[in-house]
Motif scaffolding. Structure first.
Motif: not given
Length: 253
Positions: A78-86, A26-30, A115-116
């Protein structure tokens, strides 16, 4: 239960380094998607500096839609992608706190993408509503400052209460069939022990602040050359501890 959950989370975070992998991703993706975010914010921020009077006298929503729609879409995506990964990473760590192995937890969490995604949609809609109401209350300051202040204080207290009630949604989502049931389970979980569960969240925040402060001292000692690794380490460790702590507390009850 609070002390036991905290120490279990600390042990699983620092003594089992493989547990850091989900939040490291998640950190690297962010960080990677942060370049897109910087591009999206560059033009609006420069225009705010060059033409402040336009932003002060016009509707910000109209300005954003008419002039910065591509940038807003990039920020949203980008917010959605990071949130889903989180969410997937937190689900993985919740499963680990329940006793699953890392690979088993990753496989189960990634297979439940529906669900995520549903939880991310709910978080997005709720955030829009929360900020819209907060903006409406803020707009009252020109009419009646005291009334706006009182309403704002009450509203923020209500938000804190609701957040404390639904904070255990992700650990509950491990067993729940859908997000609605998980939210209900989290809400019911805190019914008889709201103060203790709220105190637990405060302890989690304090521990995360201590972790950040410690890594901040390391950053000051090492200088700018190690800023990026320390920043990633802070995000990874703090996120891992948060997810494991919530999972341990929920599963021990």
């Amino acid at each position: 239960m609070i002390v036991k959950s905290i120490f279990s989370a600390i042990k699983d975070t620092f003594l089992r380094p493989l547990n850091l992998i989900p939040m490291l991703i998640v950190a690297l993706a962010s960080l990677t998607l942060g370049n897109l975010t910087s591009w999206a914010l560059e033009k609006p921020l420069s225009d705010m500096i060059l033409y402040p009077e336009v932003f002060m006298t016009s509707d910000l929503y109209v300005i954003a839609f008419n002039n910065y729609l591509p940038e807003m879409l990039v920020l949203f995506a980008t917010g959605v992608v990071v949130t889903v990964l989180s969410v997937i990473s937190m689900l993985t760590l919740a499963r680990i706190s329940k006793g699953d192995s890392l690979m088993e937890a990753i496989n189960d969490s990634t297979s439940e993408l529906t669900k995520s995604t549903a939880l991310v949609v709910i978080i997005t809609v709720a955030s829009i509503i929360l900020f819209a109401v907060l903006g409406a209350i803020a707009s009252l300051t020109d009419i009646n400052f005291n009334l706006a202040f009182i309403l704002g204080a009450i509203y923020l207290i209500l938000i804190l209460i609701v957040l404390a009630k639904v904070a255990y949604t992700i650990p509950a989502l491990v067993k729940a069939k859908n997000v609605k049931i998980a939210i209900q389970d989290s809400w019911e979980f805190t019914n008889d022990k709201f103060l203790s569960s709220f105190a637990f969240l405060v302890v989690i925040i304090i521990v995360i602040m201590l972790i950040s402060a410690l890594l901040g001292q390391v950053d000051l000692f090492t200088g700018e050359d190690f800023f990026l690794p320390i920043f990633i380490a802070n995000q990874t460790i703090s996120g891992t501890f948060l997810a494991l702590a919530l999972g341990h507390y929920y599963n021990q009850e």
